[in-house]
Motif scaffolding. Structure first.
Motif, PDB file in Angstrom:
ATOM      1  N   GLY A  63       0.786  -1.226   0.000  1.00 44.86           N
ATOM      2  CA  GLY A  63       0.000   0.000   0.000  1.00 44.86           C
ATOM      3  C   GLY A  63       0.820   1.278   0.000  1.00 44.86           C
ATOM      4  N   TRP A  64       2.149   1.172  -0.043  1.00 41.77           N
ATOM      5  CA  TRP A  64       2.960   2.392  -0.105  1.00 41.77           C
ATOM      6  C   TRP A  64       2.677   3.082  -1.425  1.00 41.77           C
ATOM      7  N   PRO A  65       2.649   4.394  -1.417  1.00 39.24           N
ATOM      8  CA  PRO A  65       2.394   5.102  -2.674  1.00 39.24           C
ATOM      9  C   PRO A  65       3.526   4.864  -3.672  1.00 39.24           C
ATOM     10  N   VAL A  66       3.172   4.779  -4.937  1.00 39.24           N
ATOM     11  CA  VAL A  66       4.174   4.536  -5.966  1.00 39.24           C
ATOM     12  C   VAL A  66       4.554   5.808  -6.707  1.00 39.24           C
ATOM     13  N   ASP A 122       0.755  15.063  -4.858  1.00 36.64           N
ATOM     14  CA  ASP A 122       0.564  16.322  -5.577  1.00 36.64           C
ATOM     15  C   ASP A 122       0.782  17.510  -4.629  1.00 36.64           C
ATOM     16  N   GLU A 123       0.850  18.677  -5.187  1.00 35.45           N
ATOM     17  CA  GLU A 123       1.142  19.899  -4.424  1.00 35.45           C
ATOM     18  C   GLU A 123       0.107  20.135  -3.316  1.00 35.45           C
ATOM     19  N   LYS A 124      -1.161  19.875  -3.610  1.00 42.99           N
ATOM     20  CA  LYS A 124      -2.224  20.079  -2.615  1.00 42.99           C
ATOM     21  C   LYS A 124      -2.007  19.163  -1.408  1.00 42.99           C
ATOM     22  N   LEU A 140       0.813  17.881  -0.372  1.00 41.45           N
ATOM     23  CA  LEU A 140       1.990  18.365   0.363  1.00 41.45           C
ATOM     24  C   LEU A 140       1.639  19.563   1.249  1.00 41.45           C
ATOM     25  N   LEU A 141       0.849  20.482   0.728  1.00 45.18           N
ATOM     26  CA  LEU A 141       0.431  21.648   1.515  1.00 45.18           C
ATOM     27  C   LEU A 141      -0.429  21.237   2.701  1.00 45.18           C
ATOM     28  N   GLN A 142      -1.338  20.277   2.498  1.00 40.90           N
ATOM     29  CA  GLN A 142      -2.179  19.796   3.601  1.00 40.90           C
ATOM     30  C   GLN A 142      -1.324  19.138   4.687  1.00 40.90           C
ATOM     31  N   THR A 143      -0.348  18.369   4.284  1.00 40.49           N
ATOM     32  CA  THR A 143       0.547  17.722   5.248  1.00 40.49           C
ATOM     33  C   THR A 143       1.324  18.769   6.033  1.00 40.49           C
ATOM     34  N   ALA A 144       1.814  19.794   5.349  1.00 40.45           N
ATOM     35  CA  ALA A 144       2.560  20.866   6.017  1.00 40.45           C
ATOM     36  C   ALA A 144       1.673  21.602   7.011  1.00 40.45           C
TER      37      ALA A 144
END
Length: 85
Positions: free
Chosen positions: A60-63, A67-69, A71-75
């Motif tokens: 299930g790890w991402p391959v 996307d930028e959105k 990454l911004l949500q994670t930040a």
């Protein structure tokens, strides 16, 4: 009997420090019998188990790259939890 449960394979440092130096100290202090129990190393059952553990935890790890959105949500979540800017 001595076993090193924190290691899955013997390395030179383990063998020298535990199997040789600890054996010598034990016998010098009056110990009678010292047996070093080797690690699981490359035994077939251990390699099979390690493979299964890796496959289970890698499933299930991402391959692709997020996307930028995403990454911004994670930040933003990290900042809300107290991460430095």
């Amino acid at each position: 009997d001595v076993v090193c449960p924190g290691f899955t394979s013997d390395c030179l440092e383990t063998l020298e420090e535990i199997s040789q130096e600890a054996r010598e100290a034990f016998l010098h202090a009056g110990g009678k019998a010292f047996a070093y129990i080797p690690c699981v190393n490359d035994s077939a059952p251990w390699i099979t188990a390690l493979s299964r553990i890796a496959q289970q935890h890698l499933a299930g790890w991402p391959v692709g790259l997020p996307d930028e959105k995403a990454l911004l949500q994670t930040a933003e979540r990290a900042k809300a939890l107290g991460a430095r800017q």
